[in-house]
Design a protein around this motif. Sequence first.
Motif, PDB file in Angstrom:
ATOM      1  N   THR A  71       1.343  35.349 -38.283  1.00 56.11           N
ATOM      2  CA  THR A  71       1.091  34.947 -39.677  1.00 56.11           C
ATOM      3  C   THR A  71       0.820  33.452 -39.826  1.00 56.11           C
ATOM      4  O   THR A  71      -0.092  33.042 -40.536  1.00 56.11           O
ATOM      5  CB  THR A  71       2.298  35.328 -40.553  1.00 56.11           C
ATOM      6  OG1 THR A  71       2.653  36.656 -40.232  1.00 56.11           O
ATOM      7  CG2 THR A  71       1.972  35.224 -42.011  1.00 56.11           C
ATOM      8  N   PHE A  72       1.626  32.631 -39.153  1.00 53.26           N
ATOM      9  CA  PHE A  72       1.488  31.183 -39.328  1.00 53.26           C
ATOM     10  C   PHE A  72       0.255  30.627 -38.613  1.00 53.26           C
ATOM     11  O   PHE A  72      -0.038  29.451 -38.707  1.00 53.26           O
ATOM     12  CB  PHE A  72       2.736  30.461 -38.827  1.00 53.26           C
ATOM     13  CG  PHE A  72       3.995  30.914 -39.523  1.00 53.26           C
ATOM     14  CD1 PHE A  72       3.991  31.135 -40.897  1.00 53.26           C
ATOM     15  CD2 PHE A  72       5.177  31.120 -38.824  1.00 53.26           C
ATOM     16  CE1 PHE A  72       5.139  31.561 -41.543  1.00 53.26           C
ATOM     17  CE2 PHE A  72       6.324  31.544 -39.466  1.00 53.26           C
ATOM     18  CZ  PHE A  72       6.309  31.766 -40.826  1.00 53.26           C
ATOM     19  N   TYR A  73      -0.434  31.465 -37.855  1.00 53.78           N
ATOM     20  CA  TYR A  73      -1.584  31.001 -37.074  1.00 53.78           C
ATOM     21  C   TYR A  73      -2.910  31.505 -37.627  1.00 53.78           C
ATOM     22  O   TYR A  73      -3.951  31.217 -37.076  1.00 53.78           O
ATOM     23  CB  TYR A  73      -1.437  31.471 -35.613  1.00 53.78           C
ATOM     24  CG  TYR A  73      -0.260  30.844 -34.926  1.00 53.78           C
ATOM     25  CD1 TYR A  73      -0.400  29.670 -34.198  1.00 53.78           C
ATOM     26  CD2 TYR A  73       1.004  31.411 -35.028  1.00 53.78           C
ATOM     27  CE1 TYR A  73       0.690  29.081 -33.574  1.00 53.78           C
ATOM     28  CE2 TYR A  73       2.095  30.832 -34.413  1.00 53.78           C
ATOM     29  CZ  TYR A  73       1.936  29.665 -33.689  1.00 53.78           C
ATOM     30  OH  TYR A  73       3.007  29.079 -33.087  1.00 53.78           O
ATOM     31  N   ARG A  74      -2.873  32.277 -38.674  1.00 59.17           N
ATOM     32  CA  ARG A  74      -4.114  32.875 -39.176  1.00 59.17           C
ATOM     33  C   ARG A  74      -5.055  31.818 -39.753  1.00 59.17           C
ATOM     34  O   ARG A  74      -4.618  30.889 -40.415  1.00 59.17           O
ATOM     35  CB  ARG A  74      -3.790  33.910 -40.252  1.00 59.17           C
ATOM     36  CG  ARG A  74      -3.122  35.146 -39.707  1.00 59.17           C
ATOM     37  CD  ARG A  74      -3.163  36.244 -40.730  1.00 59.17           C
ATOM     38  NE  ARG A  74      -4.505  36.763 -40.852  1.00 59.17           N
ATOM     39  CZ  ARG A  74      -4.912  37.882 -40.290  1.00 59.17           C
ATOM     40  NH1 ARG A  74      -4.101  38.600 -39.566  1.00 59.17           N
ATOM     41  NH2 ARG A  74      -6.148  38.289 -40.443  1.00 59.17           N
ATOM     42  N   PHE A  77      -5.423  32.002 -43.870  1.00 55.47           N
ATOM     43  CA  PHE A  77      -4.170  31.943 -44.617  1.00 55.47           C
ATOM     44  C   PHE A  77      -4.349  31.425 -46.053  1.00 55.47           C
ATOM     45  O   PHE A  77      -3.818  31.986 -46.997  1.00 55.47           O
ATOM     46  CB  PHE A  77      -3.180  31.096 -43.806  1.00 55.47           C
ATOM     47  CG  PHE A  77      -2.143  30.367 -44.597  1.00 55.47           C
ATOM     48  CD1 PHE A  77      -1.247  31.068 -45.378  1.00 55.47           C
ATOM     49  CD2 PHE A  77      -2.040  28.987 -44.544  1.00 55.47           C
ATOM     50  CE1 PHE A  77      -0.276  30.405 -46.102  1.00 55.47           C
ATOM     51  CE2 PHE A  77      -1.082  28.321 -45.263  1.00 55.47           C
ATOM     52  CZ  PHE A  77      -0.201  29.025 -46.041  1.00 55.47           C
ATOM     53  N   ARG A  78      -5.179  30.393 -46.231  1.00 57.95           N
ATOM     54  CA  ARG A  78      -5.294  29.849 -47.583  1.00 57.95           C
ATOM     55  C   ARG A  78      -6.481  30.392 -48.357  1.00 57.95           C
ATOM     56  O   ARG A  78      -6.746  29.974 -49.473  1.00 57.95           O
ATOM     57  CB  ARG A  78      -5.325  28.326 -47.536  1.00 57.95           C
ATOM     58  CG  ARG A  78      -4.009  27.769 -47.014  1.00 57.95           C
ATOM     59  CD  ARG A  78      -3.983  26.283 -47.059  1.00 57.95           C
ATOM     60  NE  ARG A  78      -3.767  25.802 -48.402  1.00 57.95           N
ATOM     61  CZ  ARG A  78      -4.366  24.747 -48.902  1.00 57.95           C
ATOM     62  NH1 ARG A  78      -5.230  24.086 -48.183  1.00 57.95           N
ATOM     63  NH2 ARG A  78      -4.119  24.358 -50.120  1.00 57.95           N
ATOM     64  N   ASP A 122       1.845  28.246 -27.784  1.00 53.14           N
ATOM     65  CA  ASP A 122       3.064  27.553 -28.185  1.00 53.14           C
ATOM     66  C   ASP A 122       4.300  28.062 -27.447  1.00 53.14           C
ATOM     67  O   ASP A 122       5.398  27.575 -27.667  1.00 53.14           O
ATOM     68  CB  ASP A 122       3.276  27.674 -29.702  1.00 53.14           C
ATOM     69  CG  ASP A 122       2.275  26.827 -30.464  1.00 53.14           C
ATOM     70  OD1 ASP A 122       1.503  26.107 -29.799  1.00 53.14           O
ATOM     71  OD2 ASP A 122       2.249  26.887 -31.702  1.00 53.14           O
TER      72      ASP A 122
ATOM     73  N   VAL B  43       3.393  24.951 -35.788  1.00 52.13           N
ATOM     74  CA  VAL B  43       2.408  25.999 -36.084  1.00 52.13           C
ATOM     75  C   VAL B  43       1.269  25.376 -36.898  1.00 52.13           C
ATOM     76  O   VAL B  43       1.477  24.380 -37.578  1.00 52.13           O
ATOM     77  CB  VAL B  43       3.045  27.187 -36.852  1.00 52.13           C
ATOM     78  CG1 VAL B  43       3.984  27.969 -35.968  1.00 52.13           C
ATOM     79  CG2 VAL B  43       3.734  26.727 -38.111  1.00 52.13           C
ATOM     80  N   PRO B  44       0.074  25.952 -36.814  1.00 53.68           N
ATOM     81  CA  PRO B  44      -1.069  25.289 -37.456  1.00 53.68           C
ATOM     82  C   PRO B  44      -1.314  25.662 -38.918  1.00 53.68           C
ATOM     83  O   PRO B  44      -2.352  25.300 -39.469  1.00 53.68           O
ATOM     84  CB  PRO B  44      -2.240  25.754 -36.578  1.00 53.68           C
ATOM     85  CG  PRO B  44      -1.818  27.057 -36.036  1.00 53.68           C
ATOM     86  CD  PRO B  44      -0.330  27.090 -36.000  1.00 53.68           C
ATOM     87  N   SER B  45      -0.366  26.333 -39.582  1.00 54.87           N
ATOM     88  CA  SER B  45      -0.613  26.888 -40.918  1.00 54.87           C
ATOM     89  C   SER B  45      -1.218  25.913 -41.927  1.00 54.87           C
ATOM     90  O   SER B  45      -2.108  26.257 -42.680  1.00 54.87           O
ATOM     91  CB  SER B  45       0.680  27.415 -41.522  1.00 54.87           C
ATOM     92  OG  SER B  45       1.308  28.280 -40.646  1.00 54.87           O
ATOM     93  N   LEU B  46      -0.692  24.695 -41.984  1.00 55.80           N
ATOM     94  CA  LEU B  46      -1.100  23.786 -43.065  1.00 55.80           C
ATOM     95  C   LEU B  46      -2.079  22.709 -42.569  1.00 55.80           C
ATOM     96  O   LEU B  46      -2.110  21.615 -43.086  1.00 55.80           O
ATOM     97  CB  LEU B  46       0.137  23.116 -43.685  1.00 55.80           C
ATOM     98  CG  LEU B  46       0.657  23.758 -44.970  1.00 55.80           C
ATOM     99  CD1 LEU B  46       1.050  25.201 -44.735  1.00 55.80           C
ATOM    100  CD2 LEU B  46       1.855  23.000 -45.520  1.00 55.80           C
ATOM    101  N   ARG B  47      -2.918  23.097 -41.585  1.00 57.29           N
ATOM    102  CA  ARG B  47      -3.761  22.044 -40.989  1.00 57.29           C
ATOM    103  C   ARG B  47      -4.791  21.495 -41.970  1.00 57.29           C
ATOM    104  O   ARG B  47      -5.323  20.417 -41.765  1.00 57.29           O
ATOM    105  CB  ARG B  47      -4.435  22.561 -39.714  1.00 57.29           C
ATOM    106  CG  ARG B  47      -5.392  23.690 -39.945  1.00 57.29           C
ATOM    107  CD  ARG B  47      -5.750  24.399 -38.667  1.00 57.29           C
ATOM    108  NE  ARG B  47      -5.902  25.820 -38.983  1.00 57.29           N
ATOM    109  CZ  ARG B  47      -5.919  26.789 -38.106  1.00 57.29           C
ATOM    110  NH1 ARG B  47      -5.763  26.520 -36.842  1.00 57.29           N
ATOM    111  NH2 ARG B  47      -6.076  28.037 -38.482  1.00 57.29           N
TER     112      ARG B  47
END
Lengths: 184, 309
Positions: A71-74, A77-78, A122, B43-47
């Motif tokens: 989920t955190f790598y999609r 996401f935004r 990671d 983690v790359p979520s907020l890149r």
Amino acid sequence: MKKGRTILDKERFSLTIERLCHQLIERYDNFEDTCLVGIQTSGVVMTNRILTGLQKILNIKNIQSGNLDITFYRDDFRIREKPLQASKTSINFDLENKKVILVDDVLYTGRTIQAAMSALQDHGRPSQVEMLTLVDRRFNRHLPIRADYVGITVDSIDEAYVQVEWAEEKGVDKVLLFGSKREK
Amino acid sequence: MRGSQLSTKHVLGIKYLTESDIRLIFETAENFKEVINRPIKKVPSLRDVTVANLFFENSTRTRLSFELAEKRLSADVVNFSASSSSVKKGETLLDTVNNILSMKVDMVVMRHPAPGAAYFLSQHIDANIINAGDGTHEHPTQALLDAYSMREQVGDLAGKKIAIFGDILHSRVALSNIFCLHKLGAKVRVCGPPTLIPKHIEKLGVSVSYSVAETMAWCDVANLLRIQLERQDIKFFPSIREYAQYFGINQDIINKTGKKIVIMHPGPINRGVEISSEVADSSDSIILQQVENGVAIRMAILYLLAAKR
């Protein structure tokens, strides 16, 4: 009322899983330095199934496996309308120099696998990553990604929807093909 | 099934969050806690997100914690502190923030000495705002990490007895804690010298006690607060020494209750005033776990707000 067509019934489903296990054994022998990583959530069910199969055939218990949540790598996401809810990642060993077999139920656009590969990084640097999928929708890829072990290949138009149902969740194993996601 | 997104665009205070928001933040924090315990904690979520940390008031822990949370989510971070800025030259809050936002900032984390500053900002600007403490009003992320840490120790908080000790009058942590614990179904009691307990606080549904021994015997978890001398323009108690004698928590008080009480403190701790060194360093104290959980909770909030846009 469901209009899906069964493309893999219970009997052929278990044959397919068994074949995938044998293919893995052919390549990895006794699974030294090798681990299975299931992608949350359906990939995890599939991983457990493969593990059970391998243990039965090889009569060994210590094949390493883990669950990976991406989920955190999609990359979408935004831009998604509905946010995704994360599941648990549990990889209790170092992936450094391991051979990793990524497991998921359906390979479609390839974006999940792309995210999974960045997530894997990671946890260390695997010496090699392969991919196993139950269903390969080979004409719908967005990225240059392919599976190394394939249960069945489904050639369908983009609108079609493939659903894998697991005995653990739905009571019986089968793969269904729908004309579109709305029909589900 | 519980929703997978927050009901609000900002985190201005616990007051504005629903119970399911709080539970969603906890669930998400659980996953981030796993992330920050990995060898590669990122983690790359907020890149593609830029966050501005605006601190108009001093802070070490909260600021570091937010900055780490942002960096572990791969966000771009800009920092601002009032002591070294144009605020001193007479610029208004709104002007300062609008200038920063013109540089394309998506989220603002703000601490400000004026109660309601974060709410005021949310009425005028478009970015997501996270309140990192506004005067004596609220400090929502602290209350969330406190409740999350309590849950780790004593399980679901419904029906649990939580006591908050010390300077309730000047404490935004106390107010946010009360709101948060009530939303999770816990019973809350405040304890301190009468001058530091706001009048009519019972209206918030908390009980009040002036006896440390009695409150300790009652509670499952004790959250000790710091005496905020910087917010006190008159004397609320005769001396620090007297305060320590009557309201300081030491090992004897805990031993007398004959049970295990989880000891918490939002920091910075004043050893020998509200908490003795022995208690602060004991195995019952989870002060350092709170700090660890703080990063996970803040990551969860940043992540969920970014998903909301």
